[in-house]
Every structure is written in C-alpha cells, then in structure tokens.
Design an enzyme around this catalytic site. Sequence first.
Site, PDB file in Angstrom:
ATOM      1  N   ARG A  82     -14.821  -3.362  -3.324  1.00  0.00           N
ATOM      2  CA  ARG A  82     -14.860  -4.564  -2.503  1.00  0.00           C
ATOM      3  C   ARG A  82     -15.081  -4.172  -1.047  1.00  0.00           C
ATOM      4  NH1 ARG A  82      -8.983  -7.368  -1.984  1.00  0.00           N
ATOM      5  NH2 ARG A  82      -7.687  -5.528  -1.540  1.00  0.00           N
ATOM      6  N   GLN A 132       0.833  -1.198   0.000  1.00  0.00           N
ATOM      7  CA  GLN A 132       0.000   0.000   0.000  1.00  0.00           C
ATOM      8  C   GLN A 132       0.874   1.256   0.000  1.00  0.00           C
ATOM      9  OE1 GLN A 132      -0.149  -2.487   2.183  1.00  0.00           O
ATOM     10  NE2 GLN A 132      -2.225  -3.317   2.291  1.00  0.00           N
ATOM     11  N   GLN A 181      -1.710   1.213  -5.288  1.00  0.00           N
ATOM     12  CA  GLN A 181      -2.612   0.663  -4.278  1.00  0.00           C
ATOM     13  C   GLN A 181      -2.860   1.689  -3.174  1.00  0.00           C
ATOM     14  OE1 GLN A 181      -1.615  -3.222  -2.773  1.00  0.00           O
ATOM     15  NE2 GLN A 181      -3.291  -3.237  -1.305  1.00  0.00           N
ATOM     16  N   ASP A 182      -4.146   1.920  -2.868  1.00  0.00           N
ATOM     17  CA  ASP A 182      -4.541   2.820  -1.768  1.00  0.00           C
ATOM     18  C   ASP A 182      -4.109   4.271  -2.026  1.00  0.00           C
ATOM     19  OD1 ASP A 182      -5.430   0.479  -0.679  1.00  0.00           O
ATOM     20  OD2 ASP A 182      -4.198   0.562   1.122  1.00  0.00           O
ATOM     21  N   ASP A 188      -7.921  -0.844  -4.707  1.00  0.00           N
ATOM     22  CA  ASP A 188      -8.555  -0.077  -3.617  1.00  0.00           C
ATOM     23  C   ASP A 188      -8.109   1.379  -3.651  1.00  0.00           C
ATOM     24  OD1 ASP A 188      -9.407  -2.635  -2.943  1.00  0.00           O
ATOM     25  OD2 ASP A 188      -8.002  -2.839  -1.275  1.00  0.00           O
TER      26      ASP A 188
END
Length: 207
Positions: free
Chosen positions: A123, A15, A37-38, A59
Amino acid sequence: MNVAPIPSPGDIGAQAVAIRIGGDQAAFWGCGFFGAQDTLHDDRGRHYFKECFIQGSIDFIFGNARSLYEDCWLVSMANPVAPGTKSINGAVTAHGRASKEENTGFAFVNCTIGGTGRVWLGRAWRPFSRVVFALTTMSDIIAPEGWNDFNDPARDQTAFYGEYNCTGAGANMSMRVPYALRLNDTQAAPFLNVSFIDGDQWLQPYV
C-alpha cells in the site's frame, strides 16, 4: 524479533519494529526477521536480502530504501479471515517514496509469499511508492486487487506497482487495481538483479 501482539487493522500505536536499517550498502544472507506490524523498517540506503525469512502482518516490510530481496520467504501472520468474506487485514509492503526524483523502491525476485490472513502486496505509504514482484510465488492470501492506495486516489497516478511472471493462486492479475502494472521483459529488467541497488559496485559475494 519483536513479540508484540498481532494488532487489528487500524489499531493506534500497534507498530512494533524488529529491525531498522538506515545505513547504505547493507546485506543480509539467511537471516530471519520476526514481528507483526512494521517488522522490517527498510528505512533508507541500498540493501540486499538473500534467502531471508520475513514474518509480519501489516506493512511488515516498510520504508524508503532501495532494496533487492532475492529468494526470500515472506510470511503473513495476519489473523485468518472468515470464508466468503472480503475483508483485508494486512499488507506485505508499505514503501515510502515521496517524489519521482527519489531513486528508491523494493524489488522482490524469486520470492515466496504465504501464511495466513488476506493481505495486499503493498500500500502506498507515500505518493510515489515503488514496489515490484518478479518471478514470485504467491499463495491465495493475496487479495485479488493486489494493491492499495492508502485511501488516497491521487496516489493511483503516481505509485509504481509492478508484477512480472509471478505464479500461484495469488498472482492472478485479472482483478487487480487499474494502476497495477503487468511488466514486460524490458520494463522488468532493471529490477531483476543486483544492478538495481548498484550491487556490482559494492556487494561482496557471500562465502
């Protein structure tokens, strides 16, 4: 911007947040958020994003805020998938609503989703995850099932994942997961404007 490398799904410690927003009543016009990511930790509070460019892979918009995204570009930079495969290698959102008492969620209105890879719209990071996409154009990078329960089938009963009058190859709901909601006008109305974030009480016009 966070220039950490694009991770593979399941990588540990991959992340790489570009920005975290934890204050209440924050607004962003014409901003760019870049990462993998993130990317955007939309942590908590009421937030407004207008004509923003948000890039990521897994995400890349996550947190437990109550936020409205209007006229934004959501761009996946997940690695391309081989033709004919069904692998998923990204997700646009991971909302963290933990109980039905929390008045939080992400609403995307008049946005555009594109880029690379094959990704879910969201998600269920927490059991009561709440995300709505309305009047949004979705390219074919969106996986046909649309949503993921974070490998916890119990969350199928509690997550709120809605779609309303979206268009594009990725907006076909015929193969969506059973818990995805095709919202009608009445169901969608609370998510379509700044009243979702009480914006009439605090949001100032941008000049």
